[in-house]
Each structure stands twice: as structure tokens, then as C-alpha cells.
Design an enzyme around this catalytic site. Structure first.
Site, mmCIF file in Angstrom:
data_model
loop_
_atom_site.group_PDB
_atom_site.id
_atom_site.type_symbol
_atom_site.label_atom_id
_atom_site.label_comp_id
_atom_site.label_asym_id
_atom_site.label_seq_id
_atom_site.Cartn_x
_atom_site.Cartn_y
_atom_site.Cartn_z
ATOM 1 N N HIS A 17 62.231 -69.880 -23.728
ATOM 2 C CA HIS A 17 62.241 -70.393 -22.354
ATOM 3 C C HIS A 17 62.313 -69.233 -21.365
ATOM 4 O O HIS A 17 63.275 -68.478 -21.351
ATOM 5 C CB HIS A 17 63.441 -71.320 -22.132
ATOM 6 C CG HIS A 17 63.250 -72.679 -22.718
ATOM 7 N ND1 HIS A 17 64.039 -73.755 -22.400
ATOM 8 C CD2 HIS A 17 62.326 -73.152 -23.594
ATOM 9 C CE1 HIS A 17 63.619 -74.823 -23.066
ATOM 10 N NE2 HIS A 17 62.590 -74.475 -23.805
ATOM 11 N N TYR A 69 69.611 -78.532 -15.043
ATOM 12 C CA TYR A 69 71.039 -78.654 -14.704
ATOM 13 C C TYR A 69 71.113 -79.371 -13.366
ATOM 14 O O TYR A 69 70.640 -78.834 -12.351
ATOM 15 C CB TYR A 69 71.681 -77.276 -14.572
ATOM 16 C CG TYR A 69 71.817 -76.505 -15.872
ATOM 17 C CD1 TYR A 69 72.989 -76.573 -16.624
ATOM 18 C CD2 TYR A 69 70.788 -75.697 -16.344
ATOM 19 C CE1 TYR A 69 73.134 -75.851 -17.801
ATOM 20 C CE2 TYR A 69 70.923 -74.973 -17.530
ATOM 21 C CZ TYR A 69 72.098 -75.066 -18.246
ATOM 22 O OH TYR A 69 72.241 -74.352 -19.420
ATOM 23 N N PRO A 100 80.850 -75.334 -21.303
ATOM 24 C CA PRO A 100 79.505 -75.173 -21.881
ATOM 25 C C PRO A 100 78.381 -74.961 -20.866
ATOM 26 O O PRO A 100 77.261 -74.647 -21.271
ATOM 27 C CB PRO A 100 79.280 -76.477 -22.644
ATOM 28 C CG PRO A 100 80.179 -77.467 -21.984
ATOM 29 C CD PRO A 100 81.362 -76.703 -21.504
ATOM 30 N N LYS A 120 77.312 -70.228 -23.082
ATOM 31 C CA LYS A 120 77.705 -68.864 -23.448
ATOM 32 C C LYS A 120 78.573 -68.772 -24.714
ATOM 33 O O LYS A 120 78.777 -67.677 -25.247
ATOM 34 C CB LYS A 120 78.489 -68.217 -22.291
ATOM 35 C CG LYS A 120 77.645 -67.976 -21.060
ATOM 36 C CD LYS A 120 76.708 -66.808 -21.264
ATOM 37 C CE LYS A 120 75.726 -66.632 -20.140
ATOM 38 N NZ LYS A 120 74.342 -66.574 -20.563
ATOM 39 N N TYR A 125 72.345 -65.766 -16.800
ATOM 40 C CA TYR A 125 71.922 -66.821 -17.736
ATOM 41 C C TYR A 125 71.278 -66.226 -18.990
ATOM 42 O O TYR A 125 71.574 -66.663 -20.108
ATOM 43 C CB TYR A 125 70.953 -67.783 -17.030
ATOM 44 C CG TYR A 125 70.754 -69.065 -17.801
ATOM 45 C CD1 TYR A 125 71.584 -70.169 -17.597
ATOM 46 C CD2 TYR A 125 69.752 -69.182 -18.770
ATOM 47 C CE1 TYR A 125 71.426 -71.338 -18.324
ATOM 48 C CE2 TYR A 125 69.577 -70.347 -19.496
ATOM 49 C CZ TYR A 125 70.415 -71.421 -19.274
ATOM 50 O OH TYR A 125 70.271 -72.580 -20.004
HETATM 51 C C1 PHB Z 1 72.628 -77.826 -25.435
HETATM 52 O O1 PHB Z 1 71.416 -77.923 -25.640
HETATM 53 O O2 PHB Z 1 73.451 -78.374 -26.183
HETATM 54 C C2 PHB Z 1 73.105 -77.074 -24.251
HETATM 55 C C3 PHB Z 1 72.205 -76.363 -23.485
HETATM 56 C C4 PHB Z 1 72.638 -75.686 -22.370
HETATM 57 C C5 PHB Z 1 73.971 -75.702 -22.034
HETATM 58 C C6 PHB Z 1 74.897 -76.396 -22.804
HETATM 59 C C7 PHB Z 1 74.465 -77.075 -23.927
HETATM 60 O O3 PHB Z 1 74.375 -75.060 -20.923
#
Ligand code: PHB
Ligand code: APR
Length: 391
Positions: A72, A201, A293, A297, A385
Site C-alpha cells: 500500500h 480511517y 491499534p 504499530k 505511518y
Molecule cells: C487490521 O487490519 O487489523 C488493522 C489495520 C490498521 C490498523 C489496525 C488494525 O491501524
């Protein structure tokens, strides 16, 4: 039994460390409380920073990741349904992340451990680090009812947040820093194509939502929920309705629904313990720190810890120098705190805080609008990120 490094815990931290030491010719034994199926089966995040991707390659574990992982170059933010893209690759001079589930990483690590002779003792009960302040530490445990003991030069506490290693450090030495958030994440896995080819997000008035994935045919979605909520109250239909609302009309319309095959609620916490070394015991990964989460990280931090720890241990055994061992805690913590700050900030920006008022919400919306229009703000987000460098 005797080894050079006793590793407690076979999560990502312990297994990566076991592989790194094996490759460098340092003897290690991993002691794990559960069995392989349990450790491998735990559903966790799935975004690998470049540091983690590089380590998989360096350990010759990258074959399946290269085939099945999704690279990505961007990620998306949404503010009340208005989605905008952060072009991470362009903003950082080419850095990307790899979407490849932690469960897949664990499978690759376990398969290779067997093939390469990385020693793991499963079902080790009542594991305890001993004499960590002496230069002859050991680890004791019980196996099939028989008491066992492993003498070693160093102990690596890779046993997660609920492990025994951190507790072995005297309380007058240990300092902890903590923030518990007043909400959790309700997550599902479903065998349906994701709504977008990258992550979204979303900050919505009703709360945070995240659209993620495991593969082109498997989606991972989350919504922020109250800590007192019960999983039984969230039928798939209710989840999909709430998710679509929070992602907004455009992204919500692209969500393909299907039966969930995993559904769980996780609390959110920021936590750091200092120092990450006491005597002959080192802490690495979740044993020393937890991040919420948002930003994914957790596993990446465990990886940067053990890369630094393995360098320090190899320096000790091969060059006879303790400079790395002595510097490990400060070096690891410097990176940990930056990732803690980013995870805390990203959580604060995107979630609904029940105890805060309209002003705070306006600040979030204004900050998102600022990020949308500012290349400088986007670079800040992007470089954190994709993962800060190991220094
Ligand atoms: C996930 O795909 O489980 C996931 C992806 C990004 C995040 C947290 C969890 O920030
Ligand atoms: N004795 C032996 N093993 C133990 C003990 C104990 N007393 N306590 C815990 N363990 C084992 C657990 O069963 C687990 O397999 O230690 C391992 C710790 O693994 P994680 O909790 O995954 O921690 P870590 O390896 O630091 O990984 C951190 O991975 O799982 C994610 O959310 C986590 O993203 C974070 C990252």
C-alpha cells in the site's frame, strides 16, 4: 540445560528474536506457555512497516509475503464521510507498507523455526526468570509435571503484556506510564472483498470506523464501541449498518456485506515501562509497551525492539563488547516513545471521546481539514505511518 539466551514467549517478539539469534550463531531456547495453534490463531493487526518487511526478507521468510501481501502506497482519512487520500509513497520518497496479517507472519516464523532448528518448548507452565541481578541467571518452568531449569547468560522477556518478565523487575526500579481509553474496538473478519483497495480511517460523529483487509477477498472492519458493550448485542446486520454510516455515503456504498467469521471487542491502551533492561533481563515487545491499534504499530514495535536486542546480544557474544547491551533500553525506548506518541495522536484525532465536549470535536474536524489541505501535515502523518527509521 544451558543456553546463551533464554527467550520467554513465542509471540512475534520472541520468534523474531529466536530467528535473529539463530542466524547469528547465538544459542537460544524459546519457552512458550501455550501451544502453536493458540499463538498462531490470535487475530491481530496486519500492516507491516518497512522495518518488518525488511526483517522478513533478511531472514529469508519473505517468499509468501511477496506473493500474497498487498503493498500500500497510500491510506485514507475520512471526516464525517468526506474521504481523502494520503499518498504515503509520494510524500516519503517511496516508502510503503505491506498488508499481511500477523497470523501469516506467525505461520511463516513457526514453519521456518521447525526447519531451521530454532528451539521452542511449548506448554511450558509456571515459567519464572531467576537471579536476573546475578551474572548466572536462569529460567525455571514445569513441563508435563516435571520441574525444569535453563541456565543462561541473558533472559529476553518477550511474554507480552500479561507475562511474568516485567514483574521480575523490582518495583522501585520500574516506572510505568499509562493511558486507558474510554472505548474499545469491535472488529470483524468476513470473506468479502474490501470496500477500497487501501485502508480508510474514519472520524464520524457517531465514533471511529476503520476499513481494512487481509486479502482481495477478505475484509477486516472495526468500529469504536463502548467498553461495556456485549458482543451478542452486535448482530452482523447491526455492525454493517453502523460501519456504513460511519464510513460515509461514498465508501459505505462500496461495502460488500457477508457473514462474519470472527467478531471480538478489544480495549485500547497506551502503556510504557522503563527501563527495558534490568540486570540480565531484557524486555521486548508488549512486555514493555502497548499502543492503541490506530496506526497498527504493535507488532512493528516488537520487531524494532528485537532487531536492536539481537544486535546488542550478538555484539556481546561475538565482539565481547557490552556497549550495545548497556545502550539497549535507551535506544529501544527512544523509538517506542515516538510510536506511542503517534498512536496516541492518531487515536485522539479519530475517535469520539464520550467525556469531551463540542469544542474538542471541532478541534478534531479542524485538524482533519488542515491535514487534507497541508502537504506538511500529510508528510508528518505519512512518515510516522510507514514507520520511523531505526537509529
Ligand atoms: C487490521 O487490519 O487489523 C488493522 C489495520 C490498521 C490498523 C489496525 C488494525 O491501524
Ligand atoms: N510464560 C511463557 N510464555 C508466556 C507467558 C509466561 N508466563 N506469558 C505469556 N507468554 C506468551 C504468550 O502466550 C504469547 O505467545 O508470550 C507470548 C507473547 O506474545 P504477544 O502477546 O503477541 O507479544 P509480543 O510478541 O511482544 O508481540 C507484540 O504482537 O500479538 C501482538 O498485540 C501484540 O501487536 C503486538 C505484538
Amino acid at each position: 540445560m544451558r543456553t546463551q539466551v533464554a527467550i520467554i514467549g513465542a509471540g512475534p517478539a520472541g520468534l523474531f528474536l529466536g530467528h535473529l539469534l539463530k542466524r547469528a550463531g547465538v544459542d537460544a531456547v524459546i519457552l512458550e506457555r501455550r501451544d502453536r495453534a493458540y499463538v498462531e490463531g490470535r487475530v491481530r493487526a496486519g500492516v507491516l512497516e518497512q522495518v518488518t518487511v525488511d526483517l522478513m526478507e533478511r531472514l529469508d521468510l519473505g517468499q509468501r509475503m511477496r506473493r500474497e501481501g498487498l503493498v500500500h502506497g497510500g491510506t485514507n482519512l475520512a471526516s464525517d464521510g468526506d474521504v481523502f487520500r494520503i499518498d504515503m509513497a509520494e510524500l516519503t520518497g517511496g516508502s510503503t507498507v505491506m498488508v499481511y496479517g500477523q497470523q501469516e507472519v506467525m505461520k511463516d516464523l513457526f514453519d521456518a523455526a521447525e526447519a531451521r532448528g530454532v528451539q521452542i518448548v511449548f506448554d511450558a507452565e509456571d515459567v519464572h526468570p531467576q537471579d536476573i541481578e546475578s551474572d548466572r541467571p536462569s529460567v525455571t518452568w514445569r513441563e508435563n509435571g516435571v520441574d525444569k531449569r535453563l541456565d543462561c547468560d541473558f533472559i529476553a522477556g518477550c511474554d507480552g503484556y500479561h507475562g511474568v518478565s516485567r514483574a521480575a523487575i523490582p518495583s522501585d526500579v520500574l516506572r510505568t506510564f499509562e493511558r486507558v481509553y474510554p472505548f474499545g474496538w469491535l472488529g470483524i473478519l468476513a470473506e468479502v472483498p474490501p470496500c477500497d483497495h487501501e485502508l480508510i480511517y474514519s472520524n464520524h460523529e457517531r465514533g471511529f470506523a476503520l476499513a481494512s483487509m487481509r486479502s482481495p477477498t477478505r475484509s477486516r472492519y472495526y468500529i469504536q464501541c463502548g467498553l461495556d458493550e456485549k458482543i451478542e448485542d452486535w448482530s452482523d446486520e447491526r455492525f454493517w449498518d453502523e460501519l456504513c454510516l460511519r464510513l460515509g455515503p461514498e465508501a459505505g456504498a462500496k461495502v460488500i456485506r457477508g457473514p462474519s467469521f470472527e467478531k471480538s471487542i478489544a480495549p485500547l491502551r497506551s502503556f510504557v515501562t522503563e527501563p527495558m533492561r534490568h540486570g540480565r533481563l531484557f524486555l521486548a515487545g508488549d512486555a514493555a509497551h502497548i499502543v492503541p491499534p490506530t496506526g497498527a504499530k504493535g507488532m512493528n514495535l516488537a520487531v524494532s525492539d528485537v532487531v536492536m536486542l539481537s544486535e546488542a546480544l550478538v555484539e556481546h557474544f561475538q565482539d565481547g563488547s557490552d556497549a550495545g547491551v548497556d545502550h539497549y533500553s535507551a535506544r529501544a525506548l527512544a523509538r517506542v516513545w515516538k510510536a506511542e506518541r503517534f498512536s496516541w495522536w492518531f487515536t485522539s484525532l479519530t475517535h469520539r471521546f464520550p467525556d469531551r465536549d463540542g469544542f474538542d470535536r471541532k478541534m478534531q474536524v479542524a485538524e482533519l481539514a488542515y491535514i487534507k489541505g497541508s502537504r506538511a501535515a500529510q508528510i508528518t502523518l505519512a512518515e510516522n505511518y510507514v514507520g520511523l527509521p531505526l537509529v
